[in-house]
Write a protein that holds these residues in place. Structure first.
Motif, PDB file in Angstrom:
ATOM      1  N   VAL A  86      -5.770  -2.957  -0.086  1.00 37.50           N
ATOM      2  CA  VAL A  86      -5.370  -1.556   0.569  1.00 37.50           C
ATOM      3  C   VAL A  86      -5.453  -0.677  -0.731  1.00 37.50           C
ATOM      4  O   VAL A  86      -4.887  -0.574  -1.915  1.00 37.50           O
ATOM      5  CB  VAL A  86      -3.918  -1.236   0.991  1.00 37.50           C
ATOM      6  N   ASN A 106     -10.857   2.377  -4.608  1.00 37.34           N
ATOM      7  CA  ASN A 106     -11.621   2.354  -3.222  1.00 37.34           C
ATOM      8  C   ASN A 106     -12.890   1.886  -3.608  1.00 37.34           C
ATOM      9  O   ASN A 106     -13.451   0.900  -2.984  1.00 37.34           O
ATOM     10  CB  ASN A 106     -11.533   3.456  -2.370  1.00 37.34           C
ATOM     11  N   GLU A 138      -8.269  -0.860   4.082  1.00 37.39           N
ATOM     12  CA  GLU A 138      -7.867   0.518   4.201  1.00 37.39           C
ATOM     13  C   GLU A 138      -8.036   1.436   2.944  1.00 37.39           C
ATOM     14  O   GLU A 138      -7.771   0.640   1.866  1.00 37.39           O
ATOM     15  CB  GLU A 138      -6.540   0.769   4.704  1.00 37.39           C
ATOM     16  N   PHE A 167      -7.937   5.050   0.486  1.00 41.41           N
ATOM     17  CA  PHE A 167      -7.157   6.389   0.631  1.00 41.41           C
ATOM     18  C   PHE A 167      -7.815   7.248  -0.479  1.00 41.41           C
ATOM     19  O   PHE A 167      -7.011   7.400  -1.479  1.00 41.41           O
ATOM     20  CB  PHE A 167      -5.584   6.287   0.585  1.00 41.41           C
ATOM     21  N   ILE A 185       2.033   4.007   4.370  1.00 43.07           N
ATOM     22  CA  ILE A 185       1.231   3.059   3.796  1.00 43.07           C
ATOM     23  C   ILE A 185       2.474   1.607   3.527  1.00 43.07           C
ATOM     24  O   ILE A 185       2.038   0.699   4.189  1.00 43.07           O
ATOM     25  CB  ILE A 185       0.665   3.245   2.418  1.00 43.07           C
ATOM     26  N   LYS A 235       3.430   0.472   7.101  1.00 41.21           N
ATOM     27  CA  LYS A 235       2.442  -0.138   7.861  1.00 41.21           C
ATOM     28  C   LYS A 235       2.389  -1.742   7.411  1.00 41.21           C
ATOM     29  O   LYS A 235       2.159  -2.666   8.012  1.00 41.21           O
ATOM     30  CB  LYS A 235       1.137   0.358   7.858  1.00 41.21           C
TER      31      LYS A 235
END
Length: 298
Positions: free
Chosen positions: A119, A126, A138, A140, A155, A158
Motif C-alpha cells: 500500500v 506509488n 492500493e 494514495f 487505511i 482496512k
C-alpha cells in the motif's frame, strides 16, 4: 573565448534559480514548524497508548484477533509512506532502497510467490513501486495535500480487517522517522500481529509505574478490545506525521544546499565573465594600437 552574452544569460538564469530555491526553503521551513508541532503533540499520546495497551495485554487472560500469530506466514503487506512532491534530496529514494533491501533479504520467497503486497502512501511511493512491477494493491497519491487522521485511520482499519480475515499474516509500516532537520531514520517495523514484548519495550521508560495495581471498569479485556485498534491507528498516524516532518526538513536542507551551490556557481560565472571581458578589452586595445602604428608608418 566564451561569448559574453552567453555568460550573462547563464548568470541571470542561475540568479533566478537561486531566488526560487531560497523561496522554497522558506516555505519548507514554515511547513516544518507546523509539522513538528503536530508530531510533538502526537508522540506523548501514542506513547501513553502503547504503555496502557502493553500493561493490559500483559495481564489479560484472553487473546485478541490482532495478536494472532499464524503458524506459517503466507501473505505479507507493506505500507510504505513516501511523499507527494520531490526536491527533497534523498528522502524518498533512501527509504525506497531500504524497503527493497529488506524485501530482497528477508521476504524474497514472498516476492517469488507473489504473496507480498504494498500500500503506497504518497505519489512518489506509488509511482516508484508500480514502475518496478511490485504488487501495489492500493495507492494514495495526493495524500499529503491535506493530512487527516480519518484518512490515515481508514487505511489502518482496512489493513487490520484484512489481517483479522486472514488475507494477510503480517503487516509492516515503512517510513522516515524525524530525528532533526538534517537527519531522518529509515524504519521498517511490524505492526501486526501485535507483539506484547514490543509494547513492553516501548514502555520501558515507565517501568516504575507498571508495579501499580490498577482497577479496570468494566474489565481489562473490554478496554483492551477498544484500545488495540486505536493503538494501531496511532501507529500509522504517528508514522505519517513523522514522515511529513522529515520530508519538510529534507526539502529545507536540500533547498538551502541548492541556494548555496547557486551562489558559488554565480561567483564562478562572474569571474569567468570578468576574465572574458578583460580579454576582449585587451584584444580591442591591441587592435587599436596596431592600427595606429600602421597609420603612423604610412
Amino acid at each position: 573565448m566564451a561569448n559574453l552574452r552567453d555568460i550573462r544569460n547563464r548568470i541571470s538564469s542561475v540568479n533566478n534559480t537561486q531566488q526560487i530555491t531560497k523561496a522554497m526553503k522558506m516555505v519548507a521551513a514554515a511547513k516544518l514548524r507546523k509539522a513538528q508541532d503536530r508530531m510533538n503533540e502526537t508522540r506523548p499520546y501514542a506513547s501513553k497508548i502503547a504503555e496502557v495497551a502493553g500493561r493490559l495485554a500483559e495481564y489479560s487472560s484472553s487473546s485478541n484477533p490482532v495478536m494472532r500469530k499464524p503458524e506459517t506466514v503466507k501473505n505479507v503487506l507493506f505500507i510504505v509512506i513516501g511523499s507527494d512532491r520531490g526536491l527533497c534530496g534523498g528522502f524518498n529514494n533512501n527509504l525506497f532502497k531500504e524497503v527493497e533491501k529488506q524485501l530482497n533479504e528477508n521476504f524474497q520467497q514472498y516476492l517469488e510467490n507473489e504473496a507480498l503486497s504494498i500500500v503506497a502512501i504518497g505519489k512518489k511511493a506509488n509511482a516508484y513501486f508500480k514502475k518496478r512491477k511490485y504488487d501495489v494493491i492500493e495507492g494514495f497519491p495526493g495524500f499529503f495535500d491535506d493530512i487527516l487522521y480519518d484518512s490515515t485511520s481508514s487505511i489502518m482499519e482496512k489493513a487490520t480487517s484484512q489481517f483479522i480475515g486472514g488475507q494477510f499474516d503480517e503487516v509492516y509500516i515503512a517510513f522516515n522517522e524525524f530525528k532533526s532537520v538534517i537527519a531522518q531514520t529509515r524504519k521498517v517495523q511490524k505492526v501486526l500481529p501485535i507483539d506484547t514484548a514490543n509494547l513492553k519495550n516501548d514502555d520501558s521508560d515507565n517501568a516504575s509505574e507498571q508495579a501499580i495495581d490498577y482497577l479496570y471498569e468494566p474489565n481489562s479485556q473490554a478496554i483492551l478490545e477498544r484500545l488495540l485498534p486505536l493503538y494501531l491507528n496511532m501507529q500509522l498516524w504517528r508514522a505519517v506525521l513523522e514522515s511529513n516532518a522529515s520530508e519538510q526538513g529534507a526539502r529545507m536542507t536540500a533547498m538551502d544546499s541548492a541556494t548555496e551551490n547557486a551562489k558559488d556557481l554565480e561567483k564562478e560565472l562572474r569571474l569567468k565573465y570578468n576574465q572574458a571581458r578583460q580579454s576582449a578589452i585587451t584584444t580591442e586595445i591591441s587592435e587599436i594600437v596596431s592600427g595606429a602604428q600602421a597609420l603612423s608608418e604610412n
